[in-house]
Enzyme design. Structure first.
Site, short mmCIF file in Angstrom:
data_model
loop_
_atom_site.label_atom_id
_atom_site.label_comp_id
_atom_site.label_asym_id
_atom_site.label_seq_id
_atom_site.Cartn_x
_atom_site.Cartn_y
_atom_site.Cartn_z
N ARG A 58 -1.39 -4.76 -13.71
CA ARG A 58 -2.76 -4.33 -14.00
C ARG A 58 -3.16 -4.80 -15.39
NH1 ARG A 58 -1.26 1.63 -11.43
NH2 ARG A 58 -0.80 0.78 -9.34
N ARG A 93 -5.03 -1.78 -6.38
CA ARG A 93 -4.23 -1.59 -7.58
C ARG A 93 -2.81 -2.15 -7.45
NH1 ARG A 93 -6.05 2.14 -11.15
NH2 ARG A 93 -4.01 3.04 -11.62
N HIS A 124 -4.14 0.55 -1.67
CA HIS A 124 -3.94 1.30 -2.91
C HIS A 124 -5.13 1.10 -3.87
CE1 HIS A 124 -0.49 3.60 -4.77
NE2 HIS A 124 -1.32 3.55 -5.81
N TYR A 164 -7.64 2.88 -16.72
CA TYR A 164 -6.57 3.23 -15.78
C TYR A 164 -7.17 3.70 -14.45
CZ TYR A 164 -2.72 5.70 -13.58
OH TYR A 164 -1.78 6.13 -12.68
#
Length: 388
Positions: free
Chosen positions: A170, A290, A287, A30
């Site tokens: 993702r 992401r 970002h 993550y």
């Protein structure tokens, strides 16, 4: 000769390697991962590395100065610890440790809306001001209350993230089950088995680092007393407002009395609009790779935005910044300072506050080297003349 013993971390890669060893897989992925095939994630670092610095010799490097001024504050180097969602899960009460490290390094820390620690908890670390990052929530009353709480804790710089209208896809989060959809074996593998393979994290964060909610929004989330972070994320998912437009920025500008920084600008026309609407600054950012995979790197876009609006606003940049040399490159392309996200979260995972302090020390040493050998000496004087 054989490989280095790696007894002491010397670079971002070293801290990242140790963090990967210590963190549960879902959490490392993550923090470390990006959107899609991670093309933009790779570009972010590669494009900084591709920018060549000049080398000028026989310049008096006895009085180098890495400090810069930013929103009325003097920073020991042009660096801010960026908001990182769930960054506080990488070490026990992680945002508190990060704030202490930032204070010691003489730079600001920015707390995210989706951090583990609340503004009140971070505010207890010291009297030194910190920044706060906001996502626009559908409940504007909650937004106003959060801003009031942040202001009461001394926050005077608000970073409003504008590039999350749609959540990026993702792949890593899908593969490891963080995005949901796991069967019984997958849940066992991603949960108890993974935790058993990372006992140090389980003790430090899992047991001693409670509560594991999102501190800023805990008072607004039904059933938040259970400390189940899944409940928090579900509530946040329902609160993210994809309908936000420039009109909402006008509203925010009207109620926030401090510095307003728009985070997520990657287009020259958007940069001009941000200036026109009254933002005090902006972060040139994708970002961290992401969100929309395949867009340009921050390093590639920064000089274009600097040429367009650099004289009328405060430009910051994030995405792929890893070394002190990168800080000099960012200044040369028009930024006043840079933000780092993954580096501080992974350094914290690698060894807590002490490891993060070491990483920040290394960055400053890198920057001094770059200044001393580029012939500029003073960070405030860095311009494009230091670039080849």
């Amino acid at each position: 000769m054989g490989e280095s013993l790696n007894l002491l971390a010397a670079s971002y890669a070293d801290f990242r390697r140790e963090a990967e060893r210590r963190l549960p897989r879902f959490l490392f992925d993550y923090i470390d991962g990006g959107a899609g095939a991670e093309v933009t994630l790779r570009r972010n670092t590669a494009d900084w590395e591709a920018i060549q610095l000049t080398q000028k010799v026989l310049c008096d490097a006895s009085k180098m100065d890495c400090s810069v001024d930013l929103f009325g504050e003097s920073l020991a180097m042009p660096l801010v610890l960026a908001p990182v969602g769930m960054g506080g899960m990488t070490a026990r009460r992680g945002e508190v440790q990060a704030k202490r490290a930032a204070d010691a390094a003489g730079i600001p820390f920015c707390l995210t809306t989706v951090g583990v620690c609340s503004p009140e908890e971070v505010g207890q670390v010291s009297d030194k001001p910190f920044w706060f990052q906001l996502y626009m929530l559908k409940d504007r009353g909650v937004v106003q209350d959060i801003l009031a709480r942040a202001w009461d804790q001394g926050v005077r710089t608000l970073a409003f993230t504008i590039d999350l209208a749609v959540l990026g896809t993702r792949y890593r989060d899908i593969r490891n089950g963080m995005a949901g959809g796991l069967g019984p074996w997958g849940k066992l593998r991603a949960g108890p088995i993974d935790y058993a393979l990372h006992p140090r994290w389980v003790m430090d964060v899992g047991l001693r680092g409670r509560p594991h909610g999102l501190g800023t929004v805990a008072k607004y989330v039904p059933g938040s007393g259970s400390g189940n972070i899944a409940n928090f994320m579900l509530w946040m998912a329902g609160q993210f407002d994809p309908s936000v437009t420039w009109k909402d920025i006008e509203w925010l500008r009207g109620i926030w009395k401090g510095n307003l920084v728009l985070k997520g600008v990657l287009d020259v026309d958007d940069a001009r609009q941000a200036v026109a609407i009254g933002a005090d600054g902006m972060v040139v950012s994708n970002h961290g790779g992401r969100q929309l995979d395949g867009v340009a790197s921050s390093a590639a876009i920064l000089p274009h935005i600097a040429d367009a609006v650099g004289d009328s606003t405060t430009l910051l940049v994030d995405g792929g910044i890893r070394t002190g040399q990168d800080l000099v490159r960012a200044l040369a392309l028009g930024a006043r300072a840079a933000l780092i996200g993954r580096p501080w979260a992974l350094a914290l995972a690698a060894g807590g506050e002490a490891a993060l302090t070491r990483y920040l020390t290394l960055m400053k040493q890198d920057m001094r080297t770059a200044l001393g050998l580029s012939g500029v000496i003073n960070a405030r004087d860095v311009g494009r003349t230091v670039l080849l």
